[in-house]
Design an enzyme around this catalytic site. Structure first.
Site, mmCIF file in Angstrom:
data_model
loop_
_atom_site.group_PDB
_atom_site.id
_atom_site.type_symbol
_atom_site.label_atom_id
_atom_site.label_comp_id
_atom_site.label_asym_id
_atom_site.label_seq_id
_atom_site.Cartn_x
_atom_site.Cartn_y
_atom_site.Cartn_z
ATOM 1 C CB SER A 40 -0.929 0.026 1.139
ATOM 2 O OG SER A 40 -0.088 -0.158 2.632
ATOM 3 C CG HIS A 246 -1.426 3.720 4.660
ATOM 4 N ND1 HIS A 246 -2.106 2.921 5.531
ATOM 5 C CD2 HIS A 246 -0.784 2.605 3.816
ATOM 6 C CE1 HIS A 246 -1.938 1.578 5.328
ATOM 7 N NE2 HIS A 246 -1.080 1.543 4.437
#
Length: 264
Positions: A40, A246
């Site tokens: 990711s 993230h």
């Protein structure tokens, strides 16, 4: 008149050289066949603007691989990185575009193998001891199992793309320490940062053993961690839990992309 002609000739000569050099640079970029692999952090989760074809892989047009190809216009670009990917996913699902003509490969992988999501969930919901215990388990995995899994992936990349320059991107430090910040305790933040650095060191060592280039993003993210004044990482987001921890779009463009630019 003679001086004018000489000046005009020299100007034309330098202009021609400049155009030739510019053309050579474009040709060099146009000759690159680039494949972006990984998890990711490479697909761009957290950056938004996900492509419709990528589905649950959540490949973003603001992710560093997409930004690199937009800036350099390589001859070919295959964006294979996928949210949630572990090392076996790379081997089973992402290596298809690699071949003898592949000249550049980027990859970030290993965090999910080591249980990154579970570590962060435990540290968010549990007490300090719960967090430290889960991190200790992850570090033991990094010592015992992750090196072999990375070797398998890196060997597979080399076998399919023997001429490629491979850039292995690491993971950033997550928290700015020593600041007043709502959320996790300083003990948890420090342990999480240490664990990320521990994993980066293991990844860098395996990459070097395969002749790959390791891209350390901790330097570019310095001063932009969670709890800083301008973070490039999402903190925990209960409304969109998948984007928690993230990189933001800024983290991709200013944290990851410069490292790839320097290493590619």
């Amino acid at each position: 008149m003679r001086r004018f002609r000489l000046t005009a000739y020299v100007t034309s000569l330098f202009l021609a050289i400049g155009l030739a050099l510019a053309g050579a640079g474009t040709a060099q970029a146009a000759g690159v066949n680039y494949v972006a692999l990984g998890d990711s952090y490479s697909s761009g989760v957290g950056a938004g603007s996900y492509t419709s074809e990528s589905g649950d892989c959540k490949r973003s047009t603001k992710a560093y691989p997409y930004l690199w190809q937009a800036a350099h216009s390589p001859a070919s670009f295959n964006f294979m990185a996928c949210s949630g990917a572990v090392t076996t996913d790379v081997i089973n699902n992402q290596l298809g575009p690699l071949n003898s003509s592949t000249s550049l490969v980027s990859i970030s992988i290993g965090g999910n193998d080591a249980g990154f999501a579970d570590v962060m969930l435990t540290c968010v919901l549990g007490n300090d001891n719960d967090c430290l215990s889960r991190i200790a388990t992850a570090r033991a995995y990094v010592d015992s199992t992750l090196p072999g899994r990375l070797d398998t992936v890196y060997s597979a990349i080399s076998a399919k793309a023997p001429s490629a320059h491979v850039v292995v991107l690491g993971y950033p430090s997550f928290y700015k320490l020593g600041t007043s910040c709502i959320g996790l305790s300083e003990t948890k933040r420090s342990a999480i940062n240490d664990a990320a650095a521990y994993m980066d060191a293991a990844i860098a060592k395996r990459a070097a053993n395969h002749g790959f280039t390791f891209g350390d993003v901790r330097t570019t993210f310095s001063g932009h961690e969670i709890c800083s004044g301008s973070p490039w990482l999402h903190s925990v987001n209960w409304l969109n839990i998948g984007e928690s921890y993230h990189p933001t779009a800024g983290g991709q463009s200013s944290g990851y992309l410069p490292v790839l630019n320097s290493a590619a």
